[in-house]
Structure formats: C-alpha cells, structure tokens
Scaffold this motif. Sequence first.
Motif, PDB file in Angstrom:
ATOM      1  N   HIS A 118       1.048   7.583  -0.907  1.00  6.54           N
ATOM      2  CA  HIS A 118       1.294   6.163  -1.154  1.00  6.54           C
ATOM      3  C   HIS A 118       0.046   5.284  -1.013  1.00  6.54           C
ATOM      4  N   GLY A 119      -1.054   5.828  -0.529  1.00  4.58           N
ATOM      5  CA  GLY A 119      -2.303   5.070  -0.527  1.00  4.58           C
ATOM      6  C   GLY A 119      -2.576   4.211   0.682  1.00  4.58           C
ATOM      7  N   TYR A 120      -1.716   4.251   1.690  1.00  6.23           N
ATOM      8  CA  TYR A 120      -1.949   3.451   2.895  1.00  6.23           C
ATOM      9  C   TYR A 120      -2.612   4.329   3.953  1.00  6.23           C
ATOM     10  N   ARG A 121      -3.871   4.007   4.274  1.00  3.65           N
ATOM     11  CA  ARG A 121      -4.625   4.784   5.255  1.00  3.65           C
ATOM     12  C   ARG A 121      -5.290   3.838   6.241  1.00  3.65           C
ATOM     13  N   TYR A 122      -5.337   4.261   7.495  1.00  2.43           N
ATOM     14  CA  TYR A 122      -5.969   3.447   8.525  1.00  2.43           C
ATOM     15  C   TYR A 122      -6.895   4.308   9.366  1.00  2.43           C
ATOM     16  N   ARG A 123      -8.074   3.779   9.656  1.00  2.98           N
ATOM     17  CA  ARG A 123      -8.979   4.448  10.586  1.00  2.98           C
ATOM     18  C   ARG A 123      -8.605   4.125  12.031  1.00  2.98           C
ATOM     19  N   ASP A 124      -8.009   2.976  12.223  1.00  2.00           N
ATOM     20  CA  ASP A 124      -7.592   2.557  13.555  1.00  2.00           C
ATOM     21  C   ASP A 124      -6.283   3.253  13.904  1.00  2.00           C
ATOM     22  N   GLU A 125      -6.299   4.140  14.882  1.00  5.90           N
ATOM     23  CA  GLU A 125      -5.108   4.915  15.222  1.00  5.90           C
ATOM     24  C   GLU A 125      -3.981   4.046  15.779  1.00  5.90           C
ATOM     25  N   ARG A 126      -4.313   2.816  16.198  1.00  8.68           N
ATOM     26  CA  ARG A 126      -3.283   1.926  16.726  1.00  8.68           C
ATOM     27  C   ARG A 126      -2.467   1.286  15.619  1.00  8.68           C
ATOM     28  N   LYS A 127      -2.934   1.420  14.383  1.00  5.91           N
ATOM     29  CA  LYS A 127      -2.239   0.795  13.264  1.00  5.91           C
ATOM     30  C   LYS A 127      -1.571   1.856  12.390  1.00  5.91           C
ATOM     31  N   SER A 128      -0.563   1.434  11.693  1.00  7.47           N
ATOM     32  CA  SER A 128       0.118   2.301  10.745  1.00  7.47           C
ATOM     33  C   SER A 128       0.659   1.427   9.626  1.00  7.47           C
ATOM     34  N   THR A 129       1.329   2.057   8.672  1.00  8.72           N
ATOM     35  CA  THR A 129       1.952   1.278   7.611  1.00  8.72           C
ATOM     36  C   THR A 129       2.961   0.292   8.171  1.00  8.72           C
ATOM     37  N   TYR A 130       3.595   0.666   9.298  1.00  8.21           N
ATOM     38  CA  TYR A 130       4.604  -0.207   9.883  1.00  8.21           C
ATOM     39  C   TYR A 130       3.984  -1.385  10.621  1.00  8.21           C
ATOM     40  N   SER A 131       2.655  -1.351  10.831  1.00 13.46           N
ATOM     41  CA  SER A 131       1.990  -2.519  11.394  1.00 13.46           C
ATOM     42  C   SER A 131       2.014  -3.674  10.403  1.00 13.46           C
ATOM     43  N   ASP A 132       2.026  -3.340   9.126  1.00 11.15           N
ATOM     44  CA  ASP A 132       1.995  -4.359   8.079  1.00 11.15           C
ATOM     45  C   ASP A 132       3.370  -4.684   7.512  1.00 11.15           C
ATOM     46  N   PHE A 133       4.272  -3.701   7.517  1.00 11.21           N
ATOM     47  CA  PHE A 133       5.578  -3.883   6.879  1.00 11.21           C
ATOM     48  C   PHE A 133       6.691  -3.344   7.770  1.00 11.21           C
ATOM     49  N   GLU A 135       9.944  -1.072   8.114  1.00 11.05           N
ATOM     50  CA  GLU A 135      10.097   0.227   7.456  1.00 11.05           C
ATOM     51  C   GLU A 135      10.808   0.111   6.114  1.00 11.05           C
ATOM     52  N   HIS A 136      11.894  -0.681   6.035  1.00 12.64           N
ATOM     53  CA  HIS A 136      12.636  -0.738   4.774  1.00 12.64           C
ATOM     54  C   HIS A 136      11.807  -1.408   3.674  1.00 12.64           C
ATOM     55  N   ILE A 137      10.902  -2.312   4.052  1.00 17.95           N
ATOM     56  CA  ILE A 137      10.009  -2.924   3.064  1.00 17.95           C
ATOM     57  C   ILE A 137       8.978  -1.914   2.585  1.00 17.95           C
ATOM     58  N   PHE A 138       8.373  -1.195   3.535  1.00 18.61           N
ATOM     59  CA  PHE A 138       7.384  -0.186   3.148  1.00 18.61           C
ATOM     60  C   PHE A 138       7.992   0.878   2.246  1.00 18.61           C
ATOM     61  N   PHE A 139       9.189   1.350   2.591  1.00 16.77           N
ATOM     62  CA  PHE A 139       9.840   2.354   1.765  1.00 16.77           C
ATOM     63  C   PHE A 139      10.022   1.861   0.327  1.00 16.77           C
ATOM     64  N   GLN A 140      10.427   0.612   0.163  1.00 16.38           N
ATOM     65  CA  GLN A 140      10.621   0.071  -1.183  1.00 16.38           C
ATOM     66  C   GLN A 140       9.294  -0.078  -1.932  1.00 16.38           C
ATOM     67  N   LEU A 141       8.255  -0.517  -1.227  1.00 16.69           N
ATOM     68  CA  LEU A 141       6.943  -0.644  -1.862  1.00 16.69           C
ATOM     69  C   LEU A 141       6.417   0.716  -2.304  1.00 16.69           C
ATOM     70  N   ALA A 142       6.574   1.726  -1.447  1.00 17.46           N
ATOM     71  CA  ALA A 142       6.112   3.063  -1.797  1.00 17.46           C
ATOM     72  C   ALA A 142       6.906   3.620  -2.978  1.00 17.46           C
ATOM     73  N   ALA A 143       8.222   3.448  -2.961  1.00 14.88           N
ATOM     74  CA  ALA A 143       9.058   3.972  -4.046  1.00 14.88           C
ATOM     75  C   ALA A 143       8.760   3.284  -5.368  1.00 14.88           C
ATOM     76  N   SER A 144       8.580   1.972  -5.320  1.00 14.99           N
ATOM     77  CA  SER A 144       8.320   1.236  -6.564  1.00 14.99           C
ATOM     78  C   SER A 144       6.969   1.602  -7.153  1.00 14.99           C
ATOM     79  N   SER A 145       5.972   1.782  -6.283  1.00 20.98           N
ATOM     80  CA  SER A 145       4.634   2.120  -6.767  1.00 20.98           C
ATOM     81  C   SER A 145       4.554   3.559  -7.266  1.00 20.98           C
ATOM     82  N   LEU A 146       5.080   4.500  -6.501  1.00 24.85           N
ATOM     83  CA  LEU A 146       4.944   5.912  -6.836  1.00 24.85           C
ATOM     84  C   LEU A 146       5.897   6.355  -7.933  1.00 24.85           C
TER      85      LEU A 146
END
Length: 240
Positions: A118-133, A135-146
């Motif tokens: 899905h293209g979301y990568r972080y060098r900071d181990e304290r962050k993840s995709t869920y830091s920005d979204f 979970e249900h929002i991230f899942f929809q963004l990933a599904a729509s893009s991929l």
Amino acid sequence: MKPKRVLIVVCNKGIGDGLEALPVFEMIQRYWPGVSLAAGSFSRGFQTDLFRRSPYIAEVVNLSGSIKDVFHAFKAVVHNVRAMRPYDAVLFLYKFERIAWPLTLAARLAGARVHYQHGYRYRDERKSTYSDFPEHIFFQLAASSLLLGVPSPVLLPMRISLSKEERDYAEAFFWREGLGRRPVVIINTRGIGQRDWGIQRFALVAKKLAEAGVDVVVNGGSALQVAEFPRVGATLPKGG
C-alpha cells in the motif's frame, strides 16, 4: 479491469479488526456493483460471524497460517491455494506491507492478482499507518488505491448488522441495568494495550465520562485488573 470475484483478507483475527474492515466491502460494492466479495479470515470465531451478517459479503473463506510467521504460513500453503482458487483478485488488509511470503505465494499459485503493498512506510518505529488514519479509514484508502484505482474515494462509516437475537439481548441488558436514558459508553478493557494501561487509567476514563453525564459499561478485564478494582474504587464517582 473489474474482476468478477474478489477475496478481501482481513489479516488480524480480532472482532474489532473485522468491524473496521466492513466499510471496505460496502465501498467496493458501490464502485463495482455486482462484484462478488468474500471475506478471508484467520479467525474461526466472532469475526467470521460478523462477516456472515454483512449484506455486502457473499461468503466467508477460512484461511490458515499466520500473517507474520513464515513457517506456519508455509505449512498452510496447500489449504490456502485451494481456498483462494475461485477468486480473480486477493486483497490483504494489513497495516504493514511485509507479510509472510507463503500467503502471497498461495494467492499467486491460485491464479489471482495479489494486492498488499500500500505504500505507507515509516522509519520512525513509533509511527504506523494508524498514526495518520483510524483503521477503517486506512483500510478504505488502501483498498481504493490498490484494487479500485480510485485515489480519493468516498469514505464510509462503520456499520454493523445485528441479528434479532442480539438486539433482543442488548435491549434486555439495557432494561435490566437501567441504561438508555443517557448516552452509554462501553469500555473494552480486553483490547490492545491493557497490559500497559492497567485498571487505574480505565477507571479515570470512566470517571471523566460519568462526570460528563455518560453511563459507563466495562467489558471484560484480566484477573489482575479485576483484583485492582477495589483499590481504585475511590477514584470513581458515587454511583459510577
């Protein structure tokens, strides 16, 4: 190209992860009316029951192995190839791009197009995709893009379909406990992070909610947390 049959694999086993994934199926049906959607699950319990009640999911596919463990995923390759064979495309919903390679291998051996990077990568181990979204929002963004190829989808809220028995149980519980006249919040102490939080912080959250005019119901709790309740009782408001 629009596929005829799509398998959406929810990689985590929790009922919460299943609930967060539900809007994905509704979103895909809105963009691709008539496509047959299946939910792939590594769970054999509440998560699969949740999927079976969704009007947007045609069937539930039981997968084996582990999203993280290569050894267990490899042992389940034959089973998973057979389970994935009826589908034109397989989408893995997971917050990380790195998943056990035997799972993607099984999907490819089954002849499906595989989507998971899905293209979301972080060098900071304290962050993840869920830091920005959420979970249900991230899942929809990933599904729509991929899968859909839609960069800015119309995002949907989480909706759950309850059976009559479940509604009856909830109504009886609310009536028995005198709930429903004010807003009700359920605090799930069995979720992720309970070992770090402890009952003290859950109790403080409950206190703040009660002070704001909300009735609080606490669900679950480890034996250690239950033992802590008497000690933190003084922090709760009277009648809370």
